[in-house]
Scaffold this active site. Structure first.
Site, short mmCIF file in Angstrom:
data_model
loop_
_atom_site.label_atom_id
_atom_site.label_comp_id
_atom_site.label_asym_id
_atom_site.label_seq_id
_atom_site.Cartn_x
_atom_site.Cartn_y
_atom_site.Cartn_z
N ASN A 146 0.77 -1.27 -0.10
CA ASN A 146 -0.05 0.00 0.03
C ASN A 146 0.91 1.20 0.01
OD1 ASN A 146 -1.92 2.09 0.46
ND2 ASN A 146 -2.75 1.08 2.28
N GLU A 172 -8.05 -5.39 5.73
CA GLU A 172 -8.06 -4.91 4.18
C GLU A 172 -6.65 -5.71 3.49
OE1 GLU A 172 -9.04 -0.46 3.97
OE2 GLU A 172 -8.30 -0.91 5.85
N LEU A 229 -15.07 3.22 10.34
CA LEU A 229 -14.37 4.65 11.11
C LEU A 229 -12.96 4.59 11.40
CD1 LEU A 229 -17.72 4.43 13.31
CD2 LEU A 229 -17.53 5.75 11.00
N GLY A 239 -10.49 1.87 13.20
CA GLY A 239 -10.17 2.08 14.65
C GLY A 239 -11.13 2.34 15.66
N GLY A 247 -10.45 8.21 8.23
CA GLY A 247 -11.33 8.47 7.11
C GLY A 247 -12.44 7.74 7.49
#
Ligand code: ADP
Length: 398
Positions: free
Chosen positions: A10, A381, A205, A327, A208
Site C-alpha cells: 500500500n 484490508e 470509522l 479503529g 477516514g
C-alpha cells in the site's frame, strides 16, 4: 506446500505499508512500514515473526524501500510467493474488480489519476518498483472504488448537468470498498447467512470514515462520493457541507481554492470541531474531563453517522444487521453507544456489557435481545487484498 503467499503493498506519497500474507491461514509472517521516503529520515520498520527491526534508509525512495524488502521476502517465501497485490485508491469506472496490471491497466490507472491526484501516482510508483524488482511475478491492482461499481445510477449520479458526468467523470465513486466488502462478508459468516442473500449497513470509522449499504454481497450505496471528502465527519475532513460555502469563503474572506481545500480536508472534522485533536482516544479522554469542544465533536460525529446510516437504509429491502469497523468502530464503546441511540426507529439497541467487551480486536454481536443484529468486525484490508489478488491470478491461469 501450496503456493499461497501474497505480498500486499500500500504505497502513499512518502510511505509504503507492506505485509506478506498467507492466504491459506490469514497469517502475516512478515509486515511493516517504510516512512518518510525521499528524506534523510527515511526508515523501514519490520516485524518478522516475533522480531522487530528498524532500518534507516537515508534518502531512500519507493524502489530502495522495496529493494530492502526483497531479500527478506525471498528468504521467507521461496517459491511460495504467487503475486504482489497493490492497493490502488481510484479505479474510476474502468475497474469493477481486481486486475493484473498489464500495459492497458497501467494506462487506465494513470488516467484515473485525474480523479485521485495524490494517491494514484503513488500507487503506480509502487507497482513500477515492484515490477522491476519481481519481474517474474504478476502485479495485481485491488481498487478502493471497485466494490462500489455496482451502485445504481440513482445512487451514483449527482444532480448536475449530464456533460460533467459523461465528459469529466463527475459522479459518486465511493471508497473503502475493500473494507466494506470484507467486514460484511465476515458478518454474514458470523450470523450464518449466505452473503449473496444478506443485507447490511456497514460503518468504517478510521481517520477516514464511510458508510455502505451492501445487498447480497454488492454495494448499493455509500457515503463517500466523487472524492473521499463527501459524507461523514472524519478525523480532519469536514464531510458534507453546503457547497455554497466555497463561494462564501472566497467572497467574504478572499480565500483561494488551495486554502479552502486545506480547510475542508486537513483542518475540519473532529479536529476542527473540538479545537483539540483528530484522534478519538484523545477526544474521549477530554470529554471525560469535561472539555466542551471534544463533547460537541463526538456528538456531531455520532449524529451525522446515524443520519447517514438511516439514509442508506433506503437502499435495502430489509436489514440483517449493522457492522462497525475501523479503529473507532472496533474500539469506541462510546461512539457505538451514542450512534445506535439515534437509530431506535430501526429497532437497533445495544447491550451495554456486550458493547464494552468488543474492543481491541474482539469481534462479536453487541445488540440487546430483541434488537436487529449489531456486530463489531475488525477489518483486514491486507487479507482481503491478498485473497482478491490470489483469486485474480488463479482466474488468469484457468
Ligand atoms: P486509518 O484510517 O489511518 O487506518 P484507524 O482505522 O487506525 O485509522 O483508526 C484511527 C482512529 O481510531 C483514531 O481516531 C483513533 O483514536 C481511533 N481509536 C483507536 N483505538 C481507539 C480506542 N481504544 N478508543 C477510541 N478510539 C480509538
Amino acid at each position: 506446500m501450496a503456493a499461497s503467499l501474497v505480498l500486499v503493498i500500500n504505497c502513499g506519497s512518502s510511505s509504503i505499508k507492506f505485509a506478506l500474507v498467507d492466504t491459506a491461514d490469514g497469517e502475516f509472517p512478515l509486515h511493516g512500514m517504510a516512512e518518510r521516503l525521499n528524506s534523510p529520515q527515511a526508515v523501514i520498520h519490520w516485524v518478522i515473526g516475533d522480531q522487530r527491526r528498524d532500518v534507516a534508509l537515508p534518502d531512500g525512495d519507493h524502489k530502495a524501500a522495496l529493494a530492502a524488502l526483497l531479500p527478506h521476502v525471498q528468504e521467507f517465501a521461496g517459491d511460495r510467493l504467487v503475486a504482489i497485490g497493490h492497493r490502488v485508491v481510484h479505479g474510476g469506472e474502468a475497474f469493477t474488480e481486481a486486475c493484473v496490471v498489464d500495459a492497458a491497466a497501467h494506462r487506465a490507472i494513470s488516467a484515473a489519476a485525474a480523479l485521485a491526484p495524490l494517491h494514484n501516482p503513488a500507487n503506480l510508483l509502487g507497482i513500477d518498483a515492484a515490477a522491476a524488482l519481481f519481474p517474474a511475478l504478476p502485479q495485481v491492482a485491488v481498487f478502493d472504488t471497485a466494490f462500489h461499481q455496482t451502485l445504481p445510477p440513482h445512487a451514483y449520479r449527482y444532480a448536475l448537468p449530464e456533460a460533467l458526468y459523461t465528459e469529466q467523470g463527475v459522479r459518486r465513486y465511493g471508497f473503502h470498498g475493500t473494507s466494506h466488502n470484507y467486514v460484511t462478508a465476515r458478518a454474514a459468516a458470523m450470523q450464518g447467512v449466505p452473503v449473496d442473500a444478506s443485507a447490511w449497513l456497514s460503518a468504517h470509522l478510521g481517520n477516514g470514515c464511510s458508510t455502505c449499504a451492501v445487498l447480497n454481497g454488492r454495494s448499493v450505496d455509500t457515503s463517500m462520493g466523487f472524492t473521499p471528502l463527501e459524507g461523514l465527519v472524519m478525523g480532519t475532513r469536514s464531510g458534507d457541507v453546503d457547497p455554497n460555502l466555497h463561494g462564501f469563503l472566497a467572497r467574504e474572506l478572499g480565500w483561494d481554492l488551495e486554502r479552502i481545500d486545506s480547510l475542508l480536508n486537513r483542518e475540519s472534522g473532529l479536529l476542527g470541531l473540538s479545537g483539540l485533536s483528530n484522534d478519538m482516544r484523545t477526544l474521549e479522554q477530554a470529554r471525560a474531563d469535561g472539555h466542551a469542544g471534544a463533547t460537541l465533536a463526538i456528538e456531531v460525529f455520532c449524529y451525522r453517522l446515524a443520519k447517514s446510516l438511516a439514509a442508506l437504509a433506503c437502499a435495502l429491502p430489509r436489514l440483517d444487521g449493522l457492522v462497525f469497523t475501523g479503529g473507532i468502530g472496533e474500539n469506541s464503546v462510546l461512539v457505538r453507544e451514542r450512534t445506535v441511540a439515534h437509530l431506535q426507529l430501526f429497532n437497533l439497541r445495544l447491550d451495554a456489557e456486550r458493547n464494552r467487551r468488543c474492543v481491541g480486536g474482539t469481534s462479536g454481536p453487541i445488540q440487546a435481545d430483541g434488537s436487529a443484529a449489531i456486530l463489531v468486525v475488525p477489518t483486514n484490508e491486507e487479507l482481503q487484498i491478498a485473497m482478491e489478488t490470489r483469486a485474480c491470478v488463479q482466474a488468469m491461469a484457468a
